[in-house]
Design a protein around this motif. Structure first.
Motif, mmCIF file in Angstrom:
data_model
loop_
_atom_site.group_PDB
_atom_site.id
_atom_site.type_symbol
_atom_site.label_atom_id
_atom_site.label_comp_id
_atom_site.label_asym_id
_atom_site.label_seq_id
_atom_site.Cartn_x
_atom_site.Cartn_y
_atom_site.Cartn_z
ATOM 1 N N SER A 1 4.384 5.826 -5.102
ATOM 2 C CA SER A 1 4.715 5.788 -6.532
ATOM 3 C C SER A 1 3.998 6.890 -7.304
ATOM 4 O O SER A 1 4.454 7.298 -8.372
ATOM 5 C CB SER A 1 4.382 4.414 -7.135
ATOM 6 O OG SER A 1 2.997 4.183 -7.109
ATOM 7 N N ILE B 1 3.927 1.440 -1.226
ATOM 8 C CA ILE B 1 4.549 1.570 -2.553
ATOM 9 C C ILE B 1 3.560 2.182 -3.529
ATOM 10 O O ILE B 1 3.894 3.101 -4.288
ATOM 11 C CB ILE B 1 5.013 0.197 -3.091
ATOM 12 C CG1 ILE B 1 6.259 -0.257 -2.363
ATOM 13 C CG2 ILE B 1 5.294 0.275 -4.589
ATOM 14 C CD1 ILE B 1 6.874 -1.526 -2.946
ATOM 15 N N TYR B 2 2.338 1.651 -3.529
ATOM 16 C CA TYR B 2 1.323 2.190 -4.447
ATOM 17 C C TYR B 2 1.137 3.683 -4.183
ATOM 18 O O TYR B 2 1.003 4.493 -5.098
ATOM 19 C CB TYR B 2 -0.021 1.473 -4.259
ATOM 20 C CG TYR B 2 -0.060 0.030 -4.709
ATOM 21 C CD1 TYR B 2 -0.837 -0.901 -4.042
ATOM 22 C CD2 TYR B 2 0.665 -0.402 -5.824
ATOM 23 C CE1 TYR B 2 -0.890 -2.224 -4.446
ATOM 24 C CE2 TYR B 2 0.611 -1.725 -6.239
ATOM 25 C CZ TYR B 2 -0.166 -2.630 -5.537
ATOM 26 O OH TYR B 2 -0.218 -3.943 -5.949
ATOM 27 N N ALA C 1 0.846 -1.202 0.000
ATOM 28 C CA ALA C 1 0.000 0.000 0.000
ATOM 29 C C ALA C 1 0.875 1.244 0.000
ATOM 30 O O ALA C 1 0.580 2.231 -0.681
ATOM 31 C CB ALA C 1 -0.916 -0.010 1.221
#
Lengths: 286, 364
Positions: A114, A110-111, A108
């Motif tokens: 990003s 990373i998402y 979560a």
């Protein structure tokens, strides 16, 4: 932390306190532990004595993302070696990326991050560490760099220790963490250890360019000899040992001895002293 | 057997080819798993009708259909919080399932994109696909978003996830708008990596990866729909789309502006007759009663299907202005039904007497 500057260490960014509460040092098990890691060991040990908690991160998933494309099984084998070698340096691996990178919480994160990282900027920040030429880069390499930034926040550290080769990642990432998340962390950037033949020493280098911690005393001696043979003026490895490594290790006397010998043109004596000093440092592994 | 393949597939572009897709639909629709993904970001509009109709036809043909509500994609592409996206996902599901009658399996991206085996496969893909390949799939508008026109890491991750999602969920037919073709073309590049990982247990998580059918995924790209000005929907804005939230007044105003060249006056190659398209996609498939329009002969004509209306229109029997009035009436009837059902759906479980304390006051 300011005293670290005398060892050639760059201090970047805001400081939460003079002694960081938690300092992150990450290492990817891509080859063998080598002399280039020694300065980091001594800094972490010093900070530990001052009350800091080192967070030693074994970045085994980064070993996969590295363009050398190690198989998962190979990563586990290398990780075991790195755990053993780091333990001999008085450092226990605090956390391994395979234990939390695959969790829902981290994914979560990373998402979420990003969406705040321009690809162009993250690749530029990691340009000195990424293996592939620019035209062949993969998204994995971008994630390699992005997670290095994310880990500072995810692991709740207020300082991160790394070599100058990775400094640009944190020069980009630490201000972003402050701006986007209010997370303050300091970068401690170590000068790079020179290689025997090349400018720098890396774990993925051929054995002839690096001094592995498991090299025998004779091998170390031979490599130092080769380094001196190839160098003119003050050999870079000697310069590095005298200005950074030996002072951090607390063997300033030897540094002075080598410096004096080199000034006096006594290269053989300097070579012998350097090899002896390095073997002293590497004794726990040898 | 699918009785009317033409109705379902007409006008579509296929990958790998039309025969493969038609064969799937004709011979074994029961074994077909189709999927359509949508990021629940913006308020819904009637431009989705052609997509929804195709999906309903797939379900009626016996296919197992999945609607993927790409909530993570919505968060990554629009910076929405999980709460925001959750509300929007509920809104989309209600509209598609209840208002549009799309009987499908509704899956949220967040329900599986955090699973270890999904993450491992995603990490594997990121290491095996060059950025240059992904970059070519990104729509121009997205390439220009982000700081200083630089796309974010999320944009590239999004493209890989879109391909992986269909594979992971076991879909052998992907339904999409034509603008998504470049992204799904990536699946051919990803296929060796996906097949190589299928059933693998030599992973850090020690979880066996899903082992799907080895047949190549087929893709059905729906013809581009148009806005009220006859332009492609991808170039539209809220002011040129018909939202499901229009008031009668705003609906009338938009239809009054609608691009509707009369019979004998051909639309240009890049501009559709919006009036006819809205009758085709947004009126007739959604009602059983005929549409009544006053013709040039001053008589009221009742049309039971779009074909009849189109024939009459092209023959000059119907003038655009009368058609527009009929379109307002037909669409308002539909939108009002949706809007009224919306309010009821949210409050159906509430007993107003008990909720307001009226029961206590009256001693009932």
């Amino acid at each position: 932390m300011k005293t670290l500057r005398q060892f050639g260490i760059e201090i970047f960014g805001d400081q939460v306190s003079d002694v960081p509460r938690r300092v992150l040092w990450g290492v990817a098990p891509t080859g063998v532990v080598h002399l280039g890691y020694a300065a980091a060991f001594f800094v972490l040990q010093s900070l530990k004595r001052l009350g800091s908690s080192p967070v030693v991160l074994l970045a085994n998933i980064h070993g996969y993302w590295d363009s050398q494309k190690s198989a998962w099984g190979e990563i586990e084998r290398r990780s075991a070696n790195y755990r053993r070698w780091l333990r001999l340096a008085g450092l226990d691996v605090s956390v391994e990326t395979n234990t939390f990178y695959l969790t829902a919480e981290y994914m979560a994160a990373i998402y979420e991050i990003s969406a705040r990282l321009p690809l162009r900027d993250i690749l530029h920040a990691g340009r000195t560490t990424l293996k592939c030429p620019p035209g062949q880069r993969t998204l994995g390499e971008a994630l390699y760099v992005a997670t290095q930034v994310l880990d500072v926040r995810f692991l709740s550290v207020d300082a991160v220790l790394c070599g100058q080769d990775e400094a640009d990642i944190y020069r980009f990432g630490l201000p972003l963490l402050h701006t986007e998340y209010g997370h303050i962390a300091t970068g401690l950037f170590l000068p790079m250890c020179p290689g025997i033949q090349a400018t720098e020493m890396h774990s993925s280098d051929s054995p002839s360019n690096k001094i592995a911690v498991t090299d025998s005393p004779r091998t170390v001696q031979n490599k130092v000899q080769e380094h001196f043979r190839q160098s003119t003026g003050i050999p870079p490895l000697a310069q590095y040992a005298c200005s950074t490594l030996f002072p951090l290790a607390g063997i300033d006397g030897l540094a002075a001895e080598i410096t004096s010998a080199l000034r006096a043109g006594l290269r053989d004596a300097a070579e012998v002293a350097l090899a002896q000093g390095l073997n002293t440092l590497l004794k726990p592994w040898q | 057997m699918v009785q009317d393949i033409g109705h379902l597939t007409g006008g579509c572009e296929y990958v790998p080819n039309a025969e493969a897709v038609v064969s799937l639909l004709s011979n074994s629709p029961g074994s077909l798993v189709s999927i359509w993904g949508v990021a629940p970001v913006a308020p819904l509009h009637l431009g989705y009708d052609s997509l929804i109709l195709r999906q309903r036809a797939l379900v009626e043909a016996g296919c197992r259909h999945i609607v993927l509500l790409a909530d993570h994609h919505a968060m990554m592409s629009h910076g929405l919080s999980f709460t925001d996206v959750n509300n929007r996902a509920l809104y989309y599901e209600y509209y598609l399932r209840t208002c549009s009658g799309l009987k499908a399996q509704y899956i949220r991206g967040s329900s599986f994109q955090m699973r270890i085996d999904y993450i491992e496969q995603l990490f594997s893909l990121t290491s095996n696909v060059q950025l240059s390949l992904i970059k070519d799939t990104i729509p121009r508008a997205i390439k220009q978003s982000g700081t200083d026109n630089a796309p974010c890491v999320a944009t590239y991750l999004y493209a890989l996830m879109q391909c992986l999602d269909a594979w992971y969920l076991g879909a052998n037919l992907v339904l999409a708008e034509h603008g998504q073709k470049k992204i799904y073309d990536l699946q051919d590049e990803l296929r060796p990596c996906l097949l190589g990982g299928a059933g693998a247990i030599n992973t850090l998580s020690k979880i066996k990866h899903r082992d799907h059918q080895q047949d190549r995924t087929c893709f059905m790209y729906i013809p581009v729909a148009h806005d009220i000005m006859g332009h492609r929907l991808s170039e539209s804005s809220a002011s040129t789309r018909i939202s499901i939230h229009e008031s009668r007044a705003s609906l009338e105003a938009k239809i009054k502006r609608m691009f509707a060249p009369p019979a004998g006056q051909a639309a240009s190659a890049d501009r559709a007759n919006a009036l006819l398209e809205y009758f085709q996609n947004s009126v007739f498939p959604w009602r059983t009663e005929p549409v009544e329009i006053i013709g040039e002969d001053k008589r009221t004509h009742a049309f039971s299907n779009y074909g009849e209306l189109e024939t009459a229109y092209q023959s000059g029997l119907l003038h655009p202005s009368e058609c527009k009035q009929a379109l307002v009436n037909a669409l308002w009837h539909r939108l009002k039904t949706i809007q009224d059902a919306w309010a009821v759906a949210l409050t159906r479980w509430v007993d107003p007497v008990r909720a307001t304390g009226l029961e206590e006051a009256t001693g009932a």
